[in-house]
Design a protein around this motif. Sequence first.
Motif, PDB file in Angstrom:
ATOM      1  N   VAL A 105       7.002   0.045   7.171  1.00  0.00           N
ATOM      2  CA  VAL A 105       5.793  -0.042   8.005  1.00  0.00           C
ATOM      3  C   VAL A 105       5.381   1.357   8.440  1.00  0.00           C
ATOM      4  CG1 VAL A 105       4.860  -0.881  10.203  1.00  0.00           C
ATOM      5  CG2 VAL A 105       6.238  -2.412   8.760  1.00  0.00           C
ATOM      6  N   ARG A 106       6.367   2.140   8.842  1.00  0.00           N
ATOM      7  CA  ARG A 106       6.072   3.491   9.289  1.00  0.00           C
ATOM      8  C   ARG A 106       5.454   4.305   8.153  1.00  0.00           C
ATOM      9  NH1 ARG A 106      10.308   7.271  12.346  1.00  0.00           N
ATOM     10  NH2 ARG A 106       8.907   9.009  12.717  1.00  0.00           N
ATOM     11  N   LEU A 114      -4.122   5.080   7.502  1.00  0.00           N
ATOM     12  CA  LEU A 114      -4.633   3.710   7.617  1.00  0.00           C
ATOM     13  C   LEU A 114      -5.693   3.567   8.716  1.00  0.00           C
ATOM     14  CD1 LEU A 114      -4.568   0.698   6.898  1.00  0.00           C
ATOM     15  CD2 LEU A 114      -2.625   0.451   8.454  1.00  0.00           C
ATOM     16  N   SER A 115      -5.412   4.128   9.907  1.00  0.00           N
ATOM     17  CA  SER A 115      -6.368   3.947  11.006  1.00  0.00           C
ATOM     18  C   SER A 115      -7.714   4.595  10.660  1.00  0.00           C
ATOM     19  CB  SER A 115      -5.811   4.492  12.317  1.00  0.00           C
ATOM     20  OG  SER A 115      -5.560   5.868  12.203  1.00  0.00           O
ATOM     21  N   GLU A 148      -2.934  -1.424   0.756  1.00  0.00           N
ATOM     22  CA  GLU A 148      -1.915  -1.307   1.809  1.00  0.00           C
ATOM     23  C   GLU A 148      -0.730  -2.213   1.494  1.00  0.00           C
ATOM     24  OE1 GLU A 148      -2.196   1.090   3.952  1.00  0.00           O
ATOM     25  OE2 GLU A 148      -4.224   1.515   3.256  1.00  0.00           O
ATOM     26  N   ILE A 155       1.033  -5.413   5.888  1.00  0.00           N
ATOM     27  CA  ILE A 155       2.064  -4.438   5.504  1.00  0.00           C
ATOM     28  C   ILE A 155       3.456  -4.990   5.854  1.00  0.00           C
ATOM     29  CG2 ILE A 155       3.034  -2.180   6.194  1.00  0.00           C
ATOM     30  CD1 ILE A 155       0.047  -1.205   6.356  1.00  0.00           C
ATOM     31  N   GLY A 156       3.597  -5.499   7.066  1.00  0.00           N
ATOM     32  CA  GLY A 156       4.885  -6.054   7.499  1.00  0.00           C
ATOM     33  C   GLY A 156       5.314  -7.240   6.634  1.00  0.00           C
ATOM     34  N   VAL A 159       1.822   3.018   7.413  1.00  0.00           N
ATOM     35  CA  VAL A 159       0.847   3.288   8.472  1.00  0.00           C
ATOM     36  C   VAL A 159       0.552   4.789   8.577  1.00  0.00           C
ATOM     37  CG1 VAL A 159       0.488   3.176  10.982  1.00  0.00           C
ATOM     38  CG2 VAL A 159       1.349   1.173   9.766  1.00  0.00           C
ATOM     39  N   GLU A 160       1.571   5.611   8.306  1.00  0.00           N
ATOM     40  CA  GLU A 160       1.396   7.052   8.523  1.00  0.00           C
ATOM     41  C   GLU A 160       1.037   7.837   7.279  1.00  0.00           C
ATOM     42  OE1 GLU A 160       4.934   8.466  10.447  1.00  0.00           O
ATOM     43  OE2 GLU A 160       4.472   7.390  12.318  1.00  0.00           O
ATOM     44  N   GLU A 188      -1.868  -4.193   9.508  1.00  0.00           N
ATOM     45  CA  GLU A 188      -0.461  -3.945   9.840  1.00  0.00           C
ATOM     46  C   GLU A 188       0.365  -5.205   9.604  1.00  0.00           C
ATOM     47  OE1 GLU A 188      -1.084  -0.191  12.880  1.00  0.00           O
ATOM     48  OE2 GLU A 188       0.103  -1.888  13.579  1.00  0.00           O
ATOM     49  N   THR A 239      -7.000  -3.463  12.323  1.00  0.00           N
ATOM     50  CA  THR A 239      -5.689  -2.836  12.435  1.00  0.00           C
ATOM     51  C   THR A 239      -4.589  -3.899  12.498  1.00  0.00           C
ATOM     52  OG1 THR A 239      -6.700  -0.984  13.591  1.00  0.00           O
ATOM     53  CG2 THR A 239      -4.321  -1.206  13.803  1.00  0.00           C
TER      54      THR A 239
END
Length: 266
Positions: free
Chosen positions: A121-122, A135-136, A189, A89-90, A125-126, A86, A82
Amino acid sequence: MAKVLTTQADMDAVFRKMERDYGALTKKQQAYAIKEIGRIRGETAEMLADFADTDGVIKQQRTARLLRELDVIEASLRSNGTIVLEGIIGDSSEWTTRAITAGMGVTLSATQFDRINKHVVRYAVERFGEDGLVLSDRVWGLSGGIRDELSTVIRTGIIRGDGINAMIPKIRKVYDNETWKIRRLARNESVTAHRAAIGYNAQESGLVKWVQFHAGVKKSKPCVALSEEDRYGKGTGIFSPVDTDLWMPHVNCTGYSSYVLDERWL
Ligand SMILES: [Zn+2]
């Protein structure tokens, strides 16, 4: 603002260069993800050593306890995975925002810069992918898959009476076999964040109203269809910067978007 924009040909060149440079960035990110997630191999090997006798063999009656310890490995894979994804992605988002602003000669305030990257990012991730997962879920799926394979390798090794020296190369193999999944996950991603950043930059800066979608080098069917679609009567392949269906039409997508110079500035 009009002075920073030159011609459509110049704008296209900015995006072509950005896509070339982005190719190098995403390769680096994939290697980073593989290396970081692969660190858990060491943790797994140490765990086996803890359960082995001085002769390097693990007693059969320790099997159940050892397999339960894989909870720890799976949890590390999830948390590590994770953090790594993440982070990618950032990075992709910030890199893209910098490339666009530098290429187009615009300046964003720190607040605008942060707002764009937060949106990206939001979104990344969502978002629910074509697999119906966020993603999770994908990270958990990958971690659970590795755990199951480790479990099989360890159980079989103990039953056969293999020493840990014989088991560790097989453990490494489990991770090596998952490398392509990590690479694909990192790439998808990263690309999603990159394209979302292109969209949110257009929206935030108000520089362009439309983007053009180009089918990638692979000329995948969904992307060729998008590049031929005239959704707004503005021409084929012309979309709104916030049409999210351009951002990841399918896995391993090589398509890309560029800005259409706004007639307001011409
Ligand atoms: Zn594609």
